[in-house]
Design a protein around this motif. Structure first.
Motif, short mmCIF file in Angstrom:
data_model
loop_
_atom_site.label_atom_id
_atom_site.label_comp_id
_atom_site.label_asym_id
_atom_site.label_seq_id
_atom_site.Cartn_x
_atom_site.Cartn_y
_atom_site.Cartn_z
N GLU A 152 62.28 103.97 -57.63
CA GLU A 152 61.61 103.34 -58.57
C GLU A 152 61.68 101.79 -58.79
O GLU A 152 61.29 101.06 -58.87
N ASP A 153 63.37 101.36 -58.48
CA ASP A 153 63.58 100.18 -58.57
C ASP A 153 63.18 99.32 -57.23
O ASP A 153 62.89 97.89 -57.48
N PRO A 206 57.72 100.11 -53.63
CA PRO A 206 56.32 99.81 -54.17
C PRO A 206 55.92 101.11 -54.78
O PRO A 206 56.26 102.09 -54.63
N GLN A 207 55.31 100.81 -55.96
CA GLN A 207 54.78 101.89 -56.92
C GLN A 207 53.87 102.98 -56.31
O GLN A 207 54.10 104.05 -56.54
N TYR A 208 53.34 102.61 -55.10
CA TYR A 208 52.41 103.58 -54.67
C TYR A 208 53.23 104.60 -53.77
O TYR A 208 52.96 105.66 -53.62
N ASN A 219 55.89 105.85 -54.98
CA ASN A 219 56.14 106.94 -56.14
C ASN A 219 54.94 107.67 -56.79
O ASN A 219 55.19 108.38 -57.59
N LYS A 220 53.90 107.39 -56.22
CA LYS A 220 52.48 108.06 -56.46
C LYS A 220 52.80 109.60 -56.74
O LYS A 220 52.96 110.34 -55.52
N GLU A 223 49.45 107.95 -49.18
CA GLU A 223 50.31 108.11 -50.26
C GLU A 223 50.11 109.58 -50.76
O GLU A 223 51.37 110.06 -51.12
#
Length: 432
Positions: free
Chosen positions: A26-27, A30-32, A34-35, A165
């Motif tokens: 998470e840190d 990229p956010q995608y 963690n989708k 993703e």
């Protein structure tokens, strides 16, 4: 028996990021990356007795252009959970032979956590692990062969960004469930009797027959096969005797298989042989395939010249059955720093050549003018030495003193002989 195979290591492991915790992902990712998987897929998994973090595997079929995700159920067997159309894959049907041949690999590959890349230039990606033990044993070369996003391929299996993703999430979740690796099975086509019959005369047929053994083992057990390499060939679900190991280039050790698997495979093979015989009587067109290492080297040379920025045919060349090479007429240069540099060098070279040609033409013209001036001066000098000859040359030519009688004409255009006859006739009539 099949559950036992899964417990003894035939079960594949899953995707993930080596050494990463949930917090680190998470840190830094990229956010995608963690989708989460869509609820529709999660509901399908629950209906098939699959856990979100259970092991996964992937199957790829080039001819159909699909990538399948299979997931382990609570009974140890696998079932398909998602199918994705491949956005792009490069090359033809057939294995990858050498670096630069633009072939997407075929075979059995393993993805480990370190091969996952959440910060890929292609949105998300994972390296499929080419070359594997079989590829290395057979001298096949290449690197960075992936499944990735961005829908762009030069030897990879490229997906759209939303697709990668989800595929990435399957692996990430399985890794979080404690798995360490997963299997990718890449095939030219579904290895049915009908498809094998279509390609029975193809130069890659023996290679595909070898892959089919692993394909069949999975079809029978619905458990990813244990894959080893010896004598430069794949072997599946073999257990070496007396603690021996498999050497990719060495002789295959004595090995065994569970009796139940051998019986199931024998029955499966009998049905296949009958279907193959029937399919061989039909004529169904096959798709283009790579003509072995020779064509791979031709394409690799094209790739090297293209990478240097040279002007090459837009599409890679193909080797024909008669040994000739087919190339597209349209030429182009890759738009890259190397291509732009090569274009500038070519422009500079062309300008230099043109300047040299213009200089040579000017020198030749000057030389010709000088020679003409020299000749004119020499002629004038010779004329000055002989003034009488000069006068004679300048005098008009004298008219003829008397033209031949039969050559003169009267004002009316009649010959002189006709006039004389008329005159004599008139004189005779009037007594002249």
């Amino acid at each position: 028996m099949f559950a036992k195979l899964a417990r003894t290591g035939f079960v594949i492991a899953a995707l993930g990021i080596s050494g990463c915790t949930n917090s680190s992902v998470e840190d830094f990712a990229p956010q995608y990356a963690n989708k989460q998987l869509p609820e529709k897929i999660l509901a399908s998994m629950r209906a098939k007795s699959m856990n979100r973090n259970s092991p996964v595997m992937a199957r790829i079929f080039k001819e159909e252009g699909v990538l399948e995700i299979w997931k382990q159920k609570t009974n140890g067997r696998y079932d398909i959970v998602a199918t994705y159309p491949i956005c792009k894959w490069s090359g033809k049907l057939g294995p990858k032979y050498t670096e630069g041949d633009r072939q997407a690999p075929e075979g059995f590959y393993t993805v480990r956590p370190s091969q996952m890349n959440p910060k890929s230039n292609y949105h998300l990606s994972f390296n499929i692990g080419f070359p594997n033990a079989y590829d290395r044993a057979n001298g096949r070369t290449g690197a960075n062969l992936m499944v990735h996003g961005a829908c762009s391929s030069s030897g990879c299996y490229s997906m759209t960004d939303p697709q990668i993703e989800e595929i990435y999430a399957f692996g990430r979740d399985a890794f979080q469930g404690g798995q360490t690796e997963f299997q990718i099975q890449a095939f030219p086509f579904r290895m049915t009797a009908a498809n094998m019959a279509r390609y029975r005369n193809d130069p890659n047929y023996e290679f595909w027959k070898m892959l089919k053994v692993g394909y069949d083992n999975f079809e029978i057990t619905k458990v990813p096969p244990k894959v080893d390499v010896c004598e430069k060939r794949y072997v599946f679900n073999q257990i070496p005797a007396n603690g021996e190991t498999f050497n990719p280039t060495g002789a295959c050790p004595a090995s065994t298989q569970p009796d139940s698997l051998k019986v199931a495979y024998s029955s499966y093979q009998k049905s296949y042989d009958s279907a193959f015989a029937s399919a061989s009587k039909m004529s169904v067109p096959a798709k283009p395939t790579i003509a072995g290492l020779k064509e791979a080297n031709i394409v690799a040379d094209w790739s090297k010249r293209r990478a240097r920025g040279e002007r090459v045919p837009i599409e890679p060349p193909s080797l024909n059955a008669d040994g000739t090479i087919s190339e597209t007429q349209r030429m182009g240069r890759i738009d890259s720093p190397a291509g732009r540099k090569m274009a500038a060098l070519d422009a500079e070279k062309a300008a230099k050549k043109k300047a040299e040609e213009e200089k040579a033409a000017a020198i030749a013209a000057a030389k010709a003018a000088k020679e003409a001036e020299k000749a004119q001066k020499l002629a004038a000098k010779e004329a000055a030495k002989h003034p009488a000859a000069q006068d004679m040359a300048a005098a008009p030519a004298p008219a003829d003193a008397a033209a031949p009688e039969n050559a003169t004409q009267t004002a009316s255009g009649e010959p002189d002989g006709a006039v004389s006859k008329l005159k004599k006739r008139l004189l005779g009539m009037f007594g002249g």
